[in-house]
Scaffold this motif. Structure first.
Motif, short mmCIF file in Angstrom:
data_model
loop_
_atom_site.label_atom_id
_atom_site.label_comp_id
_atom_site.label_asym_id
_atom_site.label_seq_id
_atom_site.Cartn_x
_atom_site.Cartn_y
_atom_site.Cartn_z
N UNK A 118 0.93 14.21 1.34
CA UNK A 118 1.20 13.07 2.20
C UNK A 118 -0.02 12.15 2.30
N UNK A 119 0.26 10.93 2.74
CA UNK A 119 -0.80 9.97 3.04
C UNK A 119 -0.37 9.16 4.25
N UNK A 120 -1.36 8.76 5.04
CA UNK A 120 -1.07 7.99 6.24
C UNK A 120 -1.77 6.64 6.22
N UNK A 130 1.85 5.53 10.01
CA UNK A 130 2.95 5.66 9.06
C UNK A 130 2.56 6.79 8.11
N UNK A 131 3.49 7.69 7.81
CA UNK A 131 3.20 8.79 6.88
C UNK A 131 4.26 8.79 5.79
N UNK A 132 3.80 8.78 4.54
CA UNK A 132 4.69 8.95 3.40
C UNK A 132 4.30 10.25 2.71
N UNK A 133 5.29 10.97 2.22
CA UNK A 133 5.00 12.24 1.59
C UNK A 133 6.01 12.59 0.52
N UNK A 134 5.61 13.51 -0.34
CA UNK A 134 6.47 14.04 -1.38
C UNK A 134 6.43 15.56 -1.27
N UNK A 146 0.83 -1.21 0.00
CA UNK A 146 0.00 0.00 0.00
C UNK A 146 0.86 1.26 0.00
N UNK A 147 1.90 1.27 0.82
CA UNK A 147 2.78 2.45 0.88
C UNK A 147 3.51 2.66 -0.44
N UNK A 148 3.93 1.58 -1.09
CA UNK A 148 4.62 1.69 -2.38
C UNK A 148 3.68 2.24 -3.46
N UNK A 149 2.43 1.81 -3.44
CA UNK A 149 1.45 2.34 -4.39
C UNK A 149 1.24 3.84 -4.16
N UNK A 150 1.12 4.23 -2.91
CA UNK A 150 0.93 5.65 -2.59
C UNK A 150 2.11 6.47 -3.07
N UNK A 194 9.40 9.38 4.73
CA UNK A 194 8.72 8.22 5.30
C UNK A 194 8.88 8.35 6.80
N UNK A 195 7.77 8.53 7.50
CA UNK A 195 7.88 8.79 8.92
C UNK A 195 6.85 8.07 9.76
N UNK A 196 7.10 8.12 11.06
CA UNK A 196 6.20 7.55 12.06
C UNK A 196 5.79 8.67 13.00
#
Length: 148
Positions: free
Chosen positions: A139-141, A84-88, A51-55, A76-78
């Motif tokens: 970002x997405x969590x 879990x938060x991924x962002x660009x 899921x995180x890789x797709x996001x 990529x953070x906590x």
């Protein structure tokens, strides 16, 4: 290159954030997926990797398609034990993400719909002060299932 064994930034709640800059181009998505999978492996969150890789793929694709930026920063953070938060991050604060419906015959325009479907929540933050931000982070969590 950022070492995955050493956090780049430690957030106040004690959870690390990894980040790395990449060229703002579609081929960066592969590097972004690798970074996300490596970080999630270190944190023993491999179950969230797909899921995180797709996001990350969709966020990088949007940045490379909709901004003139030459570079982006992947984070990529906590922010907590349960998220879990991924962002660009890019330097184009005037081009904000918009969730829209693509027509059946459209070949693109579904990226944020995918992010919306797989993330527990998503959004953007402007970076900079006052009325002149220098950039934004989309970002997405995802929930990690861990306790606080």
């Amino acid at each position: 290159m950022t070492s995955l064994r050493t956090p780049v930034e430690v957030l106040p709640v004690g959870h690390p954030t990894y980040s790395q800059s990449f060229p703002c181009e579609p081929s960066t998505a592969e590097l972004g997926r690798e970074l996300v999978r490596d970080v999630l492996g270190v944190w023993h969150l491999d179950g969230l990797a797909d899921r995180a890789a797709l996001i990350v793929t969709e966020l990088i694709a949007n940045a490379s398609r909709h901004t003139p930026c030459s570079e982006i920063r992947l984070t990529v953070g906590r922010p907590s034990a349960t998220r879990l938060r991924v962002g660009v991050v890019d330097r184009e604060p005037t081009r904000l993400p918009i969730l829209s419906q693509a027509a059946d015959e459209d070949e693109s325009g579904r990226g944020l719909l995918l992010v919306d479907a797989v993330a527990d929540r998503w959004g953007y933050d402007l970076h900079g002060s006052g009325r002149r931000p220098w950039g934004k982070e989309v970002w997405a969590e995802l929930r990690t299932g861990g306790g606080e």
